[in-house]
Design a protein around this motif. Structure first.
Motif, PDB file in Angstrom:
ATOM      1  N   HIS A 216       0.837  -1.203   0.000  1.00 20.62           N
ATOM      2  CA  HIS A 216       0.000   0.000   0.000  1.00 20.62           C
ATOM      3  C   HIS A 216       0.872   1.254   0.000  1.00 20.62           C
ATOM      4  N   ARG A 220       1.261   4.180  -3.082  1.00 22.01           N
ATOM      5  CA  ARG A 220       0.905   5.577  -2.844  1.00 22.01           C
ATOM      6  C   ARG A 220       2.090   6.515  -2.961  1.00 22.01           C
ATOM      7  N   VAL A 293      -8.738   6.403  -0.419  1.00 19.91           N
ATOM      8  CA  VAL A 293      -7.312   6.625  -0.691  1.00 19.91           C
ATOM      9  C   VAL A 293      -6.660   5.410  -1.342  1.00 19.91           C
ATOM     10  N   PRO A 295      -4.753   3.296  -3.741  1.00 24.47           N
ATOM     11  CA  PRO A 295      -3.790   3.784  -4.727  1.00 24.47           C
ATOM     12  C   PRO A 295      -4.275   3.590  -6.157  1.00 24.47           C
TER      13      PRO A 295
END
Length: 344
Positions: A216, A220, A293, A295
């Motif tokens: 993760h 990001r 949020v 990615p």
């Protein structure tokens, strides 16, 4: 929306029962509970061992006599008794006593768009079991849009995409109502499952839940690293092993479930009047929910629709904060006065 606001202003507490987290907002106080929707249960005695964050840390690590249970799935209560027990432990004893002293405890709860009557009844029974005399049901899409600060009561288009753990809901709102909406069973859990399957197929490695965190972070990061080191269990030997996973390949693996979200947005836009779609071409859409949020989600939507995309501030608590704002009278009601026609 006016009638709904009048009823909501009489409520004392707002609750968002999410598949990932449960949140409770107290009138004139704010957010008082924000914990994972999970409990650990002793199967021999039926007693609760842990609730919330403590139980979440036990997932995947329990002996046979301890079972980890999620009483909420996709925003719907699937185990009323367990959900009530979970809430009793999450809400402080001082707050529960205040609720019992309240002559008429009114609660408001978020429900997914187009919930069936059984799901609505389960949400109501969960809160009445905690002492609520009346329960108001509010569409999660409207609550989240209010929590994001969108002008939902105005005669202009507002588009909200609520990305949860088990599902994603998309809607266009105008004049305080939903014009068009879609719900797809793709959320953060589906994205994580796609990553786990990719690593298993390509590297013969089973990743634990915590093993997804480095991936993760890598997805990001700007710029993203070419590869990321992860540790898991070898499929063949069962031993712990570390491998380097290509970030680009992981991004390709999650594109398939993310495409389902993009398709839902397209279907909603096709149901809207052209004037509202023209508004959205300028205003764009807002991402909310705990998985907002994810990615690559915002960039994929921006590329696929050509519209501006923004992630809400504090996207994971938008729904319960919006519900609290309506409950506290911070949202102006929509007044549509009938025109007077002089026939003399």
């Amino acid at each position: 929306m006016t009638l709904g606001l009048e009823q909501l202003r009489r409520c004392n507490v707002a609750v968002d029962l999410g598949a990932a987290r449960t949140r409770v907002y107290l009138k004139d106080t704010g957010l008082v509970v924000d914990e994972p929707s999970i409990v650990a249960l002793n199967t021999h005695t039926g007693s609760l061992i842990a609730v919330g964050s403590l139980a979440d840390g036990m997932a995947g690590r329990t002996p046979k006599h301890i079972r980890v249970v999620r009483p909420i799935s996709g925003g719907t209560v699937v185990d009323i008794d367990m959900a009530q027990r979970m809430l009793r432990h999450l809400v402080s004893q001082k707050l529960r006593k205040a609720w019992r002293r309240s002559p008429v405890l009114r609660a408001a709860v978020c429900i997914p768009h187009d919930s069936d009557p059984l799901a609505q009844r389960a949400a109501v029974e969960t809160l009445t079991g905690l002492g609520a005399r009346r329960v108001e049901l509010v569409d999660t899409l409207i609550a989240a849009a209010v929590g994001c600060g969108l002008p939902v009561e105005q005669p202009e288009a507002s588009m909200i995409v609520v990305c949860g753990a088990a599902s994603t809901q998309v809607a266009v709102l105008s004049l305080g109502s939903i014009v068009a909406a879609e719900k797809v069973l793709v959320g953060g859990d589906a994205i994580d499952y796609a990553v786990v399957q990719h690593v298993r197929n390509q590297h013969e490695l089973m990743l634990p839940t915590q093993g997804l965190h480095p991936l993760h972070l890598a997805l990001r990061a700007i710029p993203s690293p070419e590869s990321t080191e992860v540790r898991g269990r070898d499929v063949a030997t069962g031993l712990s092993r570390t491998v380097r996973v290509s970030t680009a390949h992981v991004r390709e693996a999650i594109n398939t479930p993310l495409t389902a979200v993009l398709d839902a947005i397209g279907r909603v836009l096709r149901e809207c009047p052209p004037d509202l779609v023209a508004d959205l071409g300028v205003r764009g859409l807002t991402l909310a929910g705990g998985s907002a949020v994810l990615p690559g989600l915002d960039s994929m939507i921006r590329t696929g629709t050509g519209m501006p995309v923004q992630i809400a501030k504090d996207p994971d608590v938008c729904a319960v904060v919006g519900l609290g704002a309506m409950m506290e009278g911070k949202v102006e009601p929509l007044h549509l006065d009938p025109l007077e026609v002089d026939l003399s």
